[in-house]
Motif scaffolding. Structure first.
Motif, PDB file in Angstrom:
ATOM      1  N   PHE A   1      -7.816  24.057 -16.749  1.00  9.96           N
ATOM      2  CA  PHE A   1      -9.269  24.281 -16.794  1.00  9.96           C
ATOM      3  C   PHE A   1      -9.630  25.290 -15.717  1.00  9.96           C
ATOM      4  O   PHE A   1      -8.808  25.660 -14.880  1.00  9.96           O
ATOM      5  N   GLY A   2     -10.871  25.676 -15.703  1.00 13.17           N
ATOM      6  CA  GLY A   2     -11.364  26.540 -14.635  1.00 13.17           C
ATOM      7  C   GLY A   2     -11.281  27.992 -14.921  1.00 13.17           C
ATOM      8  O   GLY A   2     -11.118  28.503 -15.968  1.00 13.17           O
TER       9      GLY A   2
ATOM     10  N   PHE B   1      -8.345  23.346  -2.120  1.00 15.43           N
ATOM     11  CA  PHE B   1      -8.831  23.401  -3.492  1.00 15.43           C
ATOM     12  C   PHE B   1     -10.177  22.699  -3.554  1.00 15.43           C
ATOM     13  O   PHE B   1     -10.303  21.527  -3.211  1.00 15.43           O
ATOM     14  N   LEU B   2     -11.184  23.463  -3.961  1.00 14.77           N
ATOM     15  CA  LEU B   2     -12.538  22.913  -4.076  1.00 14.77           C
ATOM     16  C   LEU B   2     -12.871  22.707  -5.536  1.00 14.77           C
ATOM     17  O   LEU B   2     -12.460  23.480  -6.408  1.00 14.77           O
ATOM     18  N   TYR B   3     -13.631  21.643  -5.803  1.00 19.30           N
ATOM     19  CA  TYR B   3     -14.086  21.440  -7.174  1.00 19.30           C
ATOM     20  C   TYR B   3     -15.470  20.819  -7.119  1.00 19.30           C
ATOM     21  O   TYR B   3     -15.664  19.752  -6.529  1.00 19.30           O
ATOM     22  N   GLU B   4     -16.430  21.501  -7.704  1.00 21.27           N
ATOM     23  CA  GLU B   4     -17.833  21.067  -7.696  1.00 21.27           C
ATOM     24  C   GLU B   4     -18.297  20.693  -6.298  1.00 21.27           C
ATOM     25  O   GLU B   4     -18.947  19.683  -6.092  1.00 21.27           O
TER      26      GLU B   4
ATOM     27  N   GLY C   1       2.750  26.154   0.017  1.00 24.17           N
ATOM     28  CA  GLY C   1       3.936  25.890  -0.792  1.00 24.17           C
ATOM     29  C   GLY C   1       3.872  24.521  -1.447  1.00 24.17           C
ATOM     30  O   GLY C   1       4.129  24.370  -2.646  1.00 24.17           O
ATOM     31  N   LYS C   2       3.406  23.555  -0.687  1.00 24.88           N
ATOM     32  CA  LYS C   2       3.369  22.195  -1.216  1.00 24.88           C
ATOM     33  C   LYS C   2       2.289  22.066  -2.287  1.00 24.88           C
ATOM     34  O   LYS C   2       2.515  21.505  -3.370  1.00 24.88           O
ATOM     35  N   LEU C   3       1.112  22.646  -2.002  1.00 23.28           N
ATOM     36  CA  LEU C   3       0.010  22.489  -2.936  1.00 23.28           C
ATOM     37  C   LEU C   3       0.344  23.095  -4.293  1.00 23.28           C
ATOM     38  O   LEU C   3      -0.026  22.562  -5.334  1.00 23.28           O
ATOM     39  N   PHE C   4       1.067  24.209  -4.256  1.00 29.57           N
ATOM     40  CA  PHE C   4       1.343  24.846  -5.538  1.00 29.57           C
ATOM     41  C   PHE C   4       2.541  24.233  -6.259  1.00 29.57           C
ATOM     42  O   PHE C   4       2.586  24.236  -7.475  1.00 29.57           O
ATOM     43  N   THR C   5       3.494  23.728  -5.500  1.00 24.78           N
ATOM     44  CA  THR C   5       4.674  23.186  -6.176  1.00 24.78           C
ATOM     45  C   THR C   5       4.528  21.695  -6.454  1.00 24.78           C
ATOM     46  O   THR C   5       5.020  21.192  -7.457  1.00 24.78           O
TER      47      THR C   5
ATOM     48  N   THR D   1      -5.999  19.152  -9.056  1.00 23.16           N
ATOM     49  CA  THR D   1      -5.368  20.354  -8.533  1.00 23.16           C
ATOM     50  C   THR D   1      -4.301  20.850  -9.497  1.00 23.16           C
ATOM     51  O   THR D   1      -4.234  22.040  -9.825  1.00 23.16           O
ATOM     52  N   GLU D   2      -3.527  19.921  -9.949  1.00 25.85           N
ATOM     53  CA  GLU D   2      -2.446  20.303 -10.855  1.00 25.85           C
ATOM     54  C   GLU D   2      -3.009  20.931 -12.120  1.00 25.85           C
ATOM     55  O   GLU D   2      -2.556  21.981 -12.574  1.00 25.85           O
ATOM     56  N   ASP D   3      -4.048  20.291 -12.656  1.00 21.68           N
ATOM     57  CA  ASP D   3      -4.659  20.840 -13.869  1.00 21.68           C
ATOM     58  C   ASP D   3      -5.163  22.255 -13.633  1.00 21.68           C
ATOM     59  O   ASP D   3      -4.995  23.137 -14.469  1.00 21.68           O
ATOM     60  N   TYR D   4      -5.757  22.459 -12.449  1.00 20.96           N
ATOM     61  CA  TYR D   4      -6.337  23.772 -12.195  1.00 20.96           C
ATOM     62  C   TYR D   4      -5.253  24.826 -12.030  1.00 20.96           C
ATOM     63  O   TYR D   4      -5.299  25.894 -12.659  1.00 20.96           O
ATOM     64  N   ILE D   5      -4.245  24.513 -11.220  1.00 27.03           N
ATOM     65  CA  ILE D   5      -3.268  25.573 -10.957  1.00 27.03           C
ATOM     66  C   ILE D   5      -2.354  25.802 -12.141  1.00 27.03           C
ATOM     67  O   ILE D   5      -1.750  26.865 -12.273  1.00 27.03           O
TER      68      ILE D   5
END
Ligand SMILES: Nc1ncnc2c1ncn2[C@@H]1O[C@H](COP(=O)(O)OP(=O)(O)OP(=O)(O)O)[C@@H](O)[C@H]1O
Ligand SMILES: [Mg+2]
Lengths: 276, 403, 453
Positions: free
Chosen positions: A275-276, A243-246, A256-260, A267-271
């Motif tokens: 925002f985004g 996950f990239l941001y700016e 699996g881990k990143l999304f759950t 990251t949580e806010d984005y997925i």
């Protein structure tokens, strides 16, 4: 003693759940170390350190303008085309820093293929499109070209659809077919890595599904890096997600881990679509 | 673990579908990622050499420009050394082959200016209004149908225009010049008259008190209309009296040059009008302006510099034209009396060069030979200045749009 | 202002625009119509028996028996003319000196006109020049000559304030009461039998060499010269133009050098064509000595310099129109830059480049000024390229359509007699240019269709 060749001994898991958490760090194909990309003054990718594991699918996600395409294009040095674009840090492919001055960029690009956002077949016949790369490598003989074309088209799951119209202009294919043709064209030079920049964003859902299936089939044979805006797609097709941001790498983990269970608040806010 | 003993499943799977012509064939041809120092030096040298060659070829147009200036200048200089500057620019006596020769080119410069002015008077109003019509009035399909007309006008060779001017138009002008001019007066004057009468009457009526308004309008209409009819009638009658001594004159050439400059003026100003943008027009329409008001008050001012560039390019086309003026201008090196009398023959720079070089070439080195280069230098300077001006104007327009 | 007035202004504004376009189209029509109609007249016309006789004797075309038979029939119809002339001659010798002098001048005019109309009188020795050996070969010219023969023009200067007025006087009146008087009625009534006009398609006008400075024959050398000059110009300008365009678009940055080069290209585009002529003369011929004098090579080079900027601009535009993604795709497959240019960018921009090329070919074909001092001559043989030393053929000057049009229309000894040849040349030139442009338009339409899908 047995010499370990790290590129070859990664056991590819059949299911994503089987991937060990530390696998990517152990068996990387591409390694970025404090890697930055500048457009003139602005730093579009900021000191990213990460690995793209061999034989697996890595997704890169992030809001628009965060530097996904820039990072991706840096991997096969397509950014060289942009005047005023510089890099910092190291980007290592097969043990070589690809930004060393004596790197053969053409050879690099043959080993790191790329599929673009909009299908961009050449205005030539289907056959000539796929044969373009092999011809650059000096293969002129019709027979071996035919073999390569057939094999590449089969791998891209397009052979059955176009085998009777190899001589037709590629621009006459549908959008989804064109994109698979572009994948076949990239596969024809037998690359190690396949970079895909939002390969389905210009396609309808059915074509998208076909491309996703295709990525599933290619997984294990090629190291694939895919940029996508579609979170479901990232979850469906990838083993690892960054996950990239700016321009900053916020999080990199097993998909699996990143999304759950994301480790970072951003990251949580984005997925979750905040925002985004 | 060893790669030899336990080949990765990845590799295995990769090889499985490939037939006899395996991917190894490709790998065999693949060069290594790194170039040797020598190879990279070679490659850099080859790149540099290739780039240099391309640059050289690309510079050929620059070289040609340079050579043109150099050669024209080189051969023009002896003339000024032999004859000085004064006579050339101030005298109207052009007798290059008499003894002693006289090289007063003022009348010739004047002839060029006169026909160019005439061409602009024809081409600019016609061209700009056609461009407006193309960009704002006509539907897309019509526009596509009219484009070829402009392209054909631009494509017809100048010698064909010249031939037309000499063989078809000149006799016509000579036979019925007066009548043609009278007819044109009516054709052009009548619409202007009607329109201005109505508008003026309307404006006058607007000032009057509401009760008198209708009456004022009728009176104003009648009075203005009568004035116009009378004026046009007198003008047409006087023009109709004129007898054209020779059909090969400045009027003939001006008209034809105007037609030749039309395509340039139309296409460049149409581009400028298009570039003015849709938002601008929509903004004006949103305020309730009619199409005419929008175009006159908003679009044309915004496209002003582009239209100016069109005019400059039109001037260049007219001033550099050779065949038409050579064939149909009458080639008399004198300033018409009065100076605006288009019905007299004139002589231009281009026609003089074309006409005299045939004889002067035999006397290479004489003032008679070099004076033609001096004229070419004049032409070159004018067209160069026009070119710079048009580029500057266009670039400014672009910057304004970008900002 | 009233609403209706605003509307009126609006309407008349649109009307103005439409009118100017109509005027433009009308101008085009007015210019093209006579060129086409009268130009076709050089090929399709009513040819007289003199034409057929000329074709037989000079070009060995047509059946000898038929022409001889026709000539005999015409001669029979002409016999009374010569008889009346001879009789009048007799009558004249019987007249008083005063009277004789009065008629002698007029008789000479009539005799000359009869010769022009019908050719040399039977029994007189054959003239040297072909133009004098035949009467009028075209019926339209014959009618014109007949008019001159029947009526003469006088100017009436009685009104001192105005220019002289033309008055036509019947020659029959001049000779009233003499034995020549019936001649004119006879000529009027029997012109057709004497000349036997017949619809003729002289297609060989395009492929015949001219005879006796264009009095007879066709315009092939000029057509061929124009073709060679045009192709020669393309040979020099096309590679240079396309390479320049590739460099300007693909290889060069936005540096100062490039903007200077661009300024040079647009300057070159603005240089008047007559200046190119002087440049070609001073540079290619007097300085480089490409050839000792005028030649196809020198002319081609001058024309090439003239159309170079057009080709550069058109090619640049075409190359810019190729989507960037093609180049990216090629590079991402490991192609080098030059390879991407040659295998992808140039093929994709080829139709656009061709369009520009074809249009500038039209330009090169029609340009007159640059070839005046570098290549064109008024009279010359057709270039024979396919000979042992073709270099020598290219080092020769050549006739060319644009120059010959100028030359025949202004400097020829009998400008009026050969109007049809002039119109024929203009027609062929304009047709050539228009065909090239039509090809360009068709090409562009095809490209547009292909890019759409
Ligand atoms: N050619 C360029 N020159 C200058 N800046 C650029 C250039 N290309 C991209 N950028 C900047 O770099 C940053 C990253 O751009 P990039 O295209 O990598 O974003 P992205 O994540 O791919 O966005 P998207 O999801 O919209 O494709 C952006 O701020 C962009 O404005
Ligand atoms: Mg992107």
């Amino acid at each position: 003693m047995v010499v370990t060749t790290p590129t070859f001994d990664l056991v590819v898991p059949e299911r994503r759940a089987d991937v060990r958490d530390d696998a990517p760090l152990e068996h990387p194909r591409i390694v970025a170390r404090e890697f930055s990309v500048f457009y003139g003054r602005t730093e579009a990718v900021v000191k990213v350190t990460m690995n793209f594991p061999h034989g697996l699918v890595t997704a890169v996600i992030g809001p628009s303008g965060c530097g996904k395409s820039t990072l991706l294009r840096a991997i096969n040095r397509m950014n060289d085309l942009i005047p005023g674009c510089r890099t910092g840090g190291e980007l290592i492919f097969d043990g070589q820093d690809i930004y060393k001055p004596n790197v053969d960029v053409a050879a690099l690009r043959q080993r790191i293929g790329m599929v673009f956002q909009k299908p961009n077949p050449f205005p030539k016949s289907v056959f000539d499109n796929v044969a373009y790369g092999p011809r650059i490598l000096g293969i002129q003989e019709r027979g071996s070209l035919r073999d390569i074309v057939e094999r590449s088209l089969s791998r891209a799951a397009l052979w059955e659809e176009v085998k009777d119209r190899l001589g037709d202009n590629a621009l006459g294919l549908s959008g989804g077919q064109q994109q698979r043709l572009c994948i076949a064209r990239a596969l024809a030079v037998d690359p190690d890595v396949l970079l895909m920049d939002e390969p389905t964003s210009a396609l309808d859902p059915r074509s998208t599904a076909r491309i996703e299936d295709l990525i599933g089939e290619l997984r294990g044979q090629y190291t694939i890096v895919i940029v996508t805006h579609n979170m479901q797609q990232a979850a469906r097709v990838s083993d690892f997600t960054a996950f990239l941001y700016e321009g900053l790498l916020i999080e990199f983990d097993v998909t699996g881990k990143l999304f759950t269970n994301p480790g970072q608040k951003q990251t949580e806010d984005y997925i979750t679509g905040r925002f985004g | 673990m060893s790669g030899e003993e336990h080949p990765s499943p990845a590799r295995k799977r990769r090889k499985a579908p490939s037939g006899p012509a395996s991917s190894e064939g490709l790998h065999g041809r693949r060069s290594s990622l790194l170039l040797s120092a020598r190879a990279s030096r070679m490659r850099r040298a080859a790149g540099l050499a290739g780039n240099g060659t391309l640059l050289l070829i690309t510079s050929s147009s620059a070289i040609v420009v340079l050579f043109i200036f150099y050669f024209i200048f080189k051969d023009a200089l002896p003339f000024f050394r032999l004859q000085g500057l004064g006579e050339f620019f101030t005298s109207t006596r052009w007798y290059p082959s008499s003894h002693p020769a006289e090289f007063g080119a003022l009348a010739i410069f004047f002839g060029s200016a006169l026909v160019t002015l005439g061409a602009i008077v024809v081409a600019v109003p016609l061209g700009v209004s056609a461009a407006v019509c193309l960009s704002d009035v006509l539907p897309f399909g019509m526009r596509q149908a009219i484009k070829p007309v402009i392209e054909i006008l631009a494509a017809i060779p100048s010698v064909a225009y010249g031939f037309f001017a000499l063989v078809v138009f000149a006799p016509l002008l000579q036979e019925g010049g007066g009548r043609i001019m009278a007819l044109c007066t009516w054709l052009l004057g009548a619409p202007v008259a009607v329109l201005s009468t109505v508008i003026l009457a309307d404006l006058l009526a607007g000032r009057a008190s509401p009760r008198a308004r209708a009456g004022v309008r009728v009176v104003a209409l009648a009075a203005l209309g009568a004035c116009w009819v009378l004026g046009l009638q007198i003008l047409a009658a006087r023009l109709g009296q004129i007898e054209v001594a020779s059909g090969t004159n400045a009027l003939n050439v001006s008209l034809i040059l105007g037609i030749m400059a039309l395509p340039t003026v139309v296409s460049v100003s149409e581009d400028a009008l298009q570039a003015a943008g849709r938002e601008l027009r929509e903004g004006s329409y949103a305020l309730g302006a009619t199409r005419a008001e929008t175009i006159l008050r908003v679009v044309i001012p915004a496209a002003g510099s582009g239209i100016l560039a069109a005019v400059i390019l039109g001037v260049m086309r007219a001033i550099g034209e050779t065949m038409v003026v050579w064939m149909a201008s009458g080639n008399a090196a004198k300033i018409p009396v009065p100076w605006y009398n288009l019905l007299e023959p004139v002589r231009t720079l281009t026609a003089t060069i074309a006409g005299d070089m045939g004889e002067a070439d035999h006397v290479t080195g004489s003032a008679r030979y070099h004076v033609l280069f001096a004229m070419a230098l004049g032409l070159l300077t004018i067209s160069f200045a026009c070119n710079l001006a048009s580029e500057w104007v266009l670039r400014r327009a672009q910057r304004k749009r970008g900002a | 202002m009233r609403r209706s007035t605003r509307k009126l202004i609006d309407r008349s504004f649109s009307g103005l625009g439409v009118m100017s376009i109509v005027l433009m189209a009308a101008a085009l029509l007015v210019i093209l119509a006579p060129i086409f109609v009268r130009g076709l007249g050089a090929i399709f016309f009513r040819g007289t028996v003199e034409f057929r006789r000329m074709q037989l004797e000079q070009f060995e075309r047509g059946s000898r028996a038929a022409v001889e038979e026709e000539t005999a029939a015409a001669a029979a119809a002409r016999a009374p003319v010569y008889r009346m002339l001879a009789e009048f001659e007799e009558e004249l010798s019987a007249m008083a000196a005063e009277e004789r002098r009065q008629y002698a001048g007029q008789l000479r005019e009539v005799r000359e006109l009869v010769t022009e109309l019908l050719g040399p009188a039977p029994g007189t020795p054959a003239p040297v020049l072909p133009r004098d050996q035949y009467g009028q070969t075209r019926w339209d010219r014959a009618r014109f000559k007949l008019d001159l023969l029947l009526q003469r023009t006088e100017y009436d200067y009685s009104d001192a304030a105005r220019m002289g007025r033309e008055v036509r006087v019947d020659r029959a009146r001049d000779f009233a009461g003499t034995r020549l008087e019936p001649l004119f009625d006879y000529l009027r009534a029997h012109a057709r039998e004497m000349l036997r006009p017949r619809l003729t398609a002289y297609l060989r006008f395009l492929t015949d060499a001219p005879l006796d400075s264009h009095f007879f024959g066709g315009i092939w050398p000029a057509i061929l010269g124009t073709l060679y000059l045009t192709l020669g110009a393309m040979l020099f300008a096309l590679p240079m133009g396309v390479i320049s365009a590739v460099y300007l678009v693909e290889y060069a940055g936005q540096g100062r050098l490039i903007s200077l080069l661009r300024t040079c290209v647009s300057t070159l585009a603005g240089v008047p064509s007559i200046v190119f002529a002087l440049f070609g003369l001073a540079f290619f011929i007097h300085s480089l000595h490409v050839t000792p004098g005028k030649s196809i090579i020198a002319g081609s080079m001058t024309l090439a310099a003239l159309i170079l900027p057009t080709i550069i601009r058109a090619s640049e535009e075409a190359i810019r129109a190729v989507p960037e993604t093609y180049k990216e795709a090629a590079l991402s497959l490991g192609a080098g830059k030059w390879r991407a240019v040659i295998t992808v960018i140039l093929p994709a921009s080829l139709p656009g480049i061709l369009t520009g090329t074809v249009i500038s070919m039209g330009r090169a074909a029609g340009e007159t000024a640059p070839i005046i001092f570098t290549a064109a001559v008024s009279v010359g043989k057709a270039v024979e390229l396919f000979q042992a030393r073709f270099w020598e053929a290219l080092a020769q000057p050549t006739p060319a359509l644009p120059w010959n049009i100028y030359n025949l229309a202004t400097e020829h000894e009998a400008v009026d007699e050969i109007r049809h040849v002039q119109f024929g040349m203009v027609f062929v030139l304009v047709l050539l240019v228009l065909l090239l442009n039509a090809a360009a338009i068709a090409l562009r339409a095809r490209v547009a269709r292909r890019l759409r899908g």
